[in-house]
Design an enzyme around this catalytic site. Structure first.
Site, PDB file in Angstrom:
ATOM      1  CG  HIS A  33      -8.058 -24.005  54.427  1.00  0.00           C
ATOM      2  ND1 HIS A  33      -8.044 -24.592  53.312  1.00  0.00           N
ATOM      3  CD2 HIS A  33      -8.036 -24.759  55.671  1.00  0.00           C
ATOM      4  CE1 HIS A  33      -8.299 -26.333  53.733  1.00  0.00           C
ATOM      5  NE2 HIS A  33      -8.424 -26.187  55.610  1.00  0.00           N
TER       6      HIS A  33
ATOM      7  CG  HIS B 133      -7.539 -23.176  60.286  1.00  0.00           C
ATOM      8  ND1 HIS B 133      -6.719 -23.206  60.249  1.00  0.00           N
ATOM      9  CD2 HIS B 133      -7.698 -24.576  59.519  1.00  0.00           C
ATOM     10  CE1 HIS B 133      -6.024 -24.266  59.295  1.00  0.00           C
ATOM     11  NE2 HIS B 133      -6.994 -24.941  58.957  1.00  0.00           N
TER      12      HIS B 133
ATOM     13  CD  GLU C 212      16.549 -42.341  57.609  1.00  0.00           C
ATOM     14  OE1 GLU C 212      15.688 -41.741  58.304  1.00  0.00           O
ATOM     15  OE2 GLU C 212      17.368 -43.142  58.483  1.00  0.00           O
TER      16      GLU C 212
ATOM     17  CG  HIS D 180      17.499 -52.923  60.013  1.00  0.00           C
ATOM     18  ND1 HIS D 180      17.108 -52.415  61.102  1.00  0.00           N
ATOM     19  CD2 HIS D 180      19.039 -52.187  60.074  1.00  0.00           C
ATOM     20  CE1 HIS D 180      18.153 -51.486  62.404  1.00  0.00           C
ATOM     21  NE2 HIS D 180      18.807 -51.498  61.113  1.00  0.00           N
TER      22      HIS D 180
HETATM   23  C1  LIG Z   1       1.010 -33.632  57.856  1.00  0.00           C
HETATM   24  C2  LIG Z   1      -0.486 -32.579  57.360  1.00  0.00           C
HETATM   25  N1  LIG Z   1      -1.416 -33.200  59.046  1.00  0.00           N
HETATM   26  C3  LIG Z   1      -2.707 -32.538  59.299  1.00  0.00           C
HETATM   27  C4  LIG Z   1      -2.922 -31.927  58.353  1.00  0.00           C
HETATM   28  C5  LIG Z   1      -4.182 -31.650  58.282  1.00  0.00           C
HETATM   29  N2  LIG Z   1      -4.142 -30.048  58.447  1.00  0.00           N
HETATM   30  C6  LIG Z   1      -4.237 -28.826  57.980  1.00  0.00           C
HETATM   31  S1  LIG Z   1      -3.859 -27.486  58.341  1.00  0.00           S
HETATM   32  C7  LIG Z   1      -3.555 -27.464  59.890  1.00  0.00           C
HETATM   33  C8  LIG Z   1      -3.335 -26.917  61.324  1.00  0.00           C
HETATM   34  C9  LIG Z   1      -1.999 -26.024  60.669  1.00  0.00           C
HETATM   35  O1  LIG Z   1      -1.912 -24.412  61.705  1.00  0.00           O
HETATM   36  P1  LIG Z   1      -1.011 -23.669  61.219  1.00  0.00           P
HETATM   37  O2  LIG Z   1       0.030 -24.142  60.044  1.00  0.00           O
HETATM   38  O3  LIG Z   1      -0.912 -22.893  62.597  1.00  0.00           O
HETATM   39  O4  LIG Z   1      -2.164 -23.002  60.442  1.00  0.00           O
HETATM   40  P2  LIG Z   1      -3.292 -21.565  60.557  1.00  0.00           P
HETATM   41  O5  LIG Z   1      -4.425 -22.552  61.587  1.00  0.00           O
HETATM   42  O6  LIG Z   1      -2.017 -20.469  60.849  1.00  0.00           O
HETATM   43  O7  LIG Z   1      -3.725 -21.177  59.563  1.00  0.00           O
HETATM   44  C10 LIG Z   1      -3.688 -28.990  60.327  1.00  0.00           C
HETATM   45  C11 LIG Z   1      -3.448 -30.315  60.913  1.00  0.00           C
HETATM   46  C12 LIG Z   1      -1.753 -31.310  56.845  1.00  0.00           C
HETATM   47  N3  LIG Z   1      -2.660 -30.955  55.792  1.00  0.00           N
HETATM   48  N4  LIG Z   1      -0.828 -32.296  57.050  1.00  0.00           N
END
Ligand SMILES: Cc1ncc(C[n+]2csc(CCOP(=O)(O)OP(=O)(O)O)c2C)c(N)n1
Length: 688
Positions: free
Chosen positions: A39, A270, A419, A481
């Site tokens: 990334h 990204h 939690e 529960h």
């Molecule tokens: C809980 C979770 N859901 C989905 C992902 C997959 N994922 C990695 S980065 C991303 C998008 C994140 O967007 P942002 O925080 O705006 O990052 P940027 O594009 O600015 O690098 C996703 C959905 C993950 N790593 N963790």
């Protein structure tokens, strides 16, 4: 554009802020390009913010990445791992070399896809599942303030900085976490929000129209927005945040993939390599003519100088701790060195022996309360809490004072109905050091904490989850529960110790195991209902039997016909069943198996001795999960096959067929089957 903002070091040309930031950008670009995966967008966008933070504010010393009074830096947006690896390399962390950057995302490298705690020096916590980092950081910032209240500014005085993206802030967990941090006024927590309005699918406006500043302010934070590419604006905002009386959000307006002419500002930056053509154009656009991974000497020297600056602060801190008098030194060192203080073993022996002598007929959650009460004084760094179920989980020791925004000297945290944030914050507390965190909720809500529990197991940290109301035995609250699949699903997490003690002595021993497990989180699954004692008096000896995972409670004279294996509240059912079987002339051994994981770690011989080479019946008021491993092909399981129901506990046990009679019948079936099989086998052998 390249105005020098960093002072010139004697005899060396001044290096501009842009050059310093571009070093991060191009290391990220080149590493992702070489790995053909990763990334680049986030490191390129946040390079300016990171440069200002590391060069002007962050207190750290690469020579000792674990120095207790360092500032913590958490990359919550873990997919941007190359931002962190570039910084660790540039500032001189041992082992994070140029070769390691070239081996980004490859087998055995120090630079895995997402930052992993314990794997790469300088990585404070494992991140990647979005939202976990910011919530973990709340625990770190809380631990810092609590330790500061105990030991003072000379010894504990640092900030926790977080870089979080849109994704982290979209996750529900972030809300629990910021709400808790705002309530506790954790003013040493500073979140730098990569406010680039882009996530994987495209513009964040596709899915989100939150006013983040308003949200954070409503949760008790300071919040502001700045141009995340303007070093002076970044520095001014951080300076202001450091002086705030509450946690701070700095929304840094950035351009994802900053500098890549055709990709910047779009989701295309990204999570994929830019490609050779775009990389060449980015080099031209940012005036970076250097070869891949090459950092000009002057820029490298400036970064190394930044890395060396923290040494003085660390040495001064060491000097101050040396001057601490012995009365102050030992609690401080005990707290930091993660070992159990010497008074603990006596306190544990006292409560275990008391249970053995008194044979209390109490719920294991009550036994747990008595354990906590007894050991709390000997363990001043035990930090309790509950997600608003204190009176049900019985997690608060009588000596524990609640932590409040205006009283940080306490030892008990009311986490509220949060939690997930509780579990993540406990990870942060354990990672920070200084405390052994434990926190309570109902076992059925383990699902709400699970992602953080999984990370604790992955990070190999000591966090203790007290999860009460562990089966249909909780009764009338009904199937929402009543956990049925939770034991199996928690046991499926590697390196998580799942304990289900069956009486008061076992509860004390399970606590002892959890406290001694330096490299594993634990879940203590405890009953709501009273359970008869089966470990007693002289018999309990000195050995912690729970530590072997499973052990023989009743060994019949003259050998076994069948082995009954049970956990928790079902051990007493197995004991009753064994008595009934005796009347039928069947010799039944009873095995208590409070921790499958620890039993799995025993030798094959020990396992074989405990299980016996006879038919086996497993009893647990939960779904079967991986019981077959212990029962073998000839075994039977008495437990749940679906969800529970709302009714008194005794009725549920009867209706779902988890009774001594049912166990005895299952044992007789097993025996009959095994005798038929033996008879068939011997006839078959004779006829051959
Ligand atoms: C809980 C979770 N859901 C989905 C992902 C997959 N994922 C990695 S980065 C991303 C998008 C994140 O967007 P942002 O925080 O705006 O990052 P940027 O594009 O600015 O690098 C996703 C959905 C993950 N790593 N963790």
């Amino acid at each position: 554009m390249n105005a020098p903002v960093l002072s010139s070091i004697a005899g060396r040309p001044a290096v501009s802020h842009a050059e310093m930031a571009n070093a991060i950008r191009f290391l990220a670009i080149d590493a992702v390009e070489k790995a053909i995966s990763g990334h680049p967008g986030m490191p390129m966008g946040m390079a300016d913010v990171a440069t200002v933070l590391f060069s002007r504010f962050l207190k750290f010393d690469p020579v000792d990445p674990a120095w207790p009074d360092r500032d913590r830096f958490v990359l919550s947006a873990g997919h941007g791992s190359m931002l962190l690896y570039a910084l660790l390399y540039l500032t001189g962390y041992e082992g994070v070399t140029s070769d390691e950057l070239r081996a980004f995302r490859q087998w055995g490298s120090k630079t895995p896809g997402h930052p992993e705690y314990g794997h790469t020096p300088g990585v404070e916590t494992t991140t990647g599942p979005l939202g976990q980092g910011i919530a973990t950081a709340v625990g770190m910032a809380l631990a810092e303030r609590l330790l500061n209240a105990r030991f003072g500014n000379d010894f504990v005085d640092h900030f926790t900085y977080v870089i979080a993206g849109d994704g982290c802030l979209m996750e529900g967990l972030s809300h629990e976490a910021i709400s808790l941090a705002g309530h506790l006024r954790l003013n040493r927590l500073i979140v730098l929000f990569d406010d680039n309005a882009i996530s994987i699918d495209g513009a964040t406006s596709l899915s989100c129209s939150d006013d983040q500043l308003a949200r954070f302010k409503a949760s008790g934070w300071s919040a502001c927005r700045i141009d995340g590419h303007d070093p002076e604006a970044i520095a001014a905002a951080i300076e202001q945040a450091r002086n705030s009386d509450r946690p701070s959000l700095i929304a840094c307006r950035t351009v994802i993939g900053f500098g890549a002419p055709n990709r910047q500002g779009t989701e295309k930056a990204h999570g994929a390599p830019l490609g050779a053509e775009e990389v060449a154009k980015t080099r031209a656009a940012l005036d970076w003519p250097h070869q891949p991974f090459a950092i000009p000497k002057s820029i490298m020297a400036q970064w190394r100088e930044i890395g060396a600056r923290g040494q003085a602060a660390r040495r001064a801190w060491i000097e101050r701790t040396r001057r601490l008098n012995s009365a102050g030194r030992s609690p401080f060192h005990d707290a930091l060195n993660r070992k159990l203080p010497c008074g603990y073993a006596d306190a544990f022996a006292q409560i275990r022996n008391r249970f053995g002598a008194e044979r209390p007929n109490i719920a294991t959650r009550q036994a747990s309360q008595l354990v906590i009460d007894t050991i709390a004084e000997a363990l001043p760094n035990l930090l309790g809490g509950s997600a608003d179920l204190t009176h049900s989980n019985l997690t608060r020791a009588s000596t524990h004072q609640p932590v409040r925004p205006d009283f940080l000297g306490g030892s008990y945290i009311h986490y509220g109905v949060r939690e997930h944030a509780m579990a993540a914050a406990m990870n942060g507390i354990a990672l920070h050091g200084g405390f052994i965190p434990y926190g309570g909720t109902f076992l059925t809500f383990a699902d709400y904490s699970r992602p953080a529990i999984r990370l604790a197991a992955l990070m190999r940290i000591r966090v203790i989850h007290v999860m009460t109301h562990d089966s249909i035995g909780l009764g009338e609250d009904g199937p929402t529960h009543q956990p049925v699949e939770h034991l199996a699903s928690l046991r499926a997490i590697p390196n998580l110790l799942v304990f289900r003690p069956g009486d008061a002595v076992e509860t004390a021993e399970a606590w002892d195991c959890a406290l001694r497990a330096q490299a594993s989180p634990s879940v203590l699954c405890l009953s709501r209902q009273a359970l008869p004692a089966f470990r007693e008096g002289e018999d309990i000896g000195n050995a912690n039997l729970v530590a072997s995972g499973a052990y023989v409670v009743i060994e019949p004279e003259g050998g076994r016909d069948v082995t009954l294996i049970a956990t928790g509240s079902e051990v007493s059912i197995a004991i009753d069943a064994a008595k009934r079987l005796t009347k039928d002339g069947v010799r039944a051994a009873v095995v208590s198996a409070p921790c499958f994981d620890l039993f799995r770690q025993q030798s094959r011989e020990y396992q074989a001795d405990v299980l016996g080479s006879v038919p086996r019946v497993g009893i647990e008021a939960a779904i079967e999960g991986d019981w077959a491993r212990w029962l073998g092909d000839a075994g039977e399981f008495v437990g749940m096959t679906g969800f529970g129901a709302s009714a008194p506990a005794e009725v549920l046990y009867r209706e779902f067929g988890i009774t001594a009679d049912a166990v005895a019948t299952a044992a007789l079936h097993c025996l009959a089957r095994s005798r038929m099989a033996k008879a068939y086998a011997s006839r078959f052998t004779r006829e051959q």
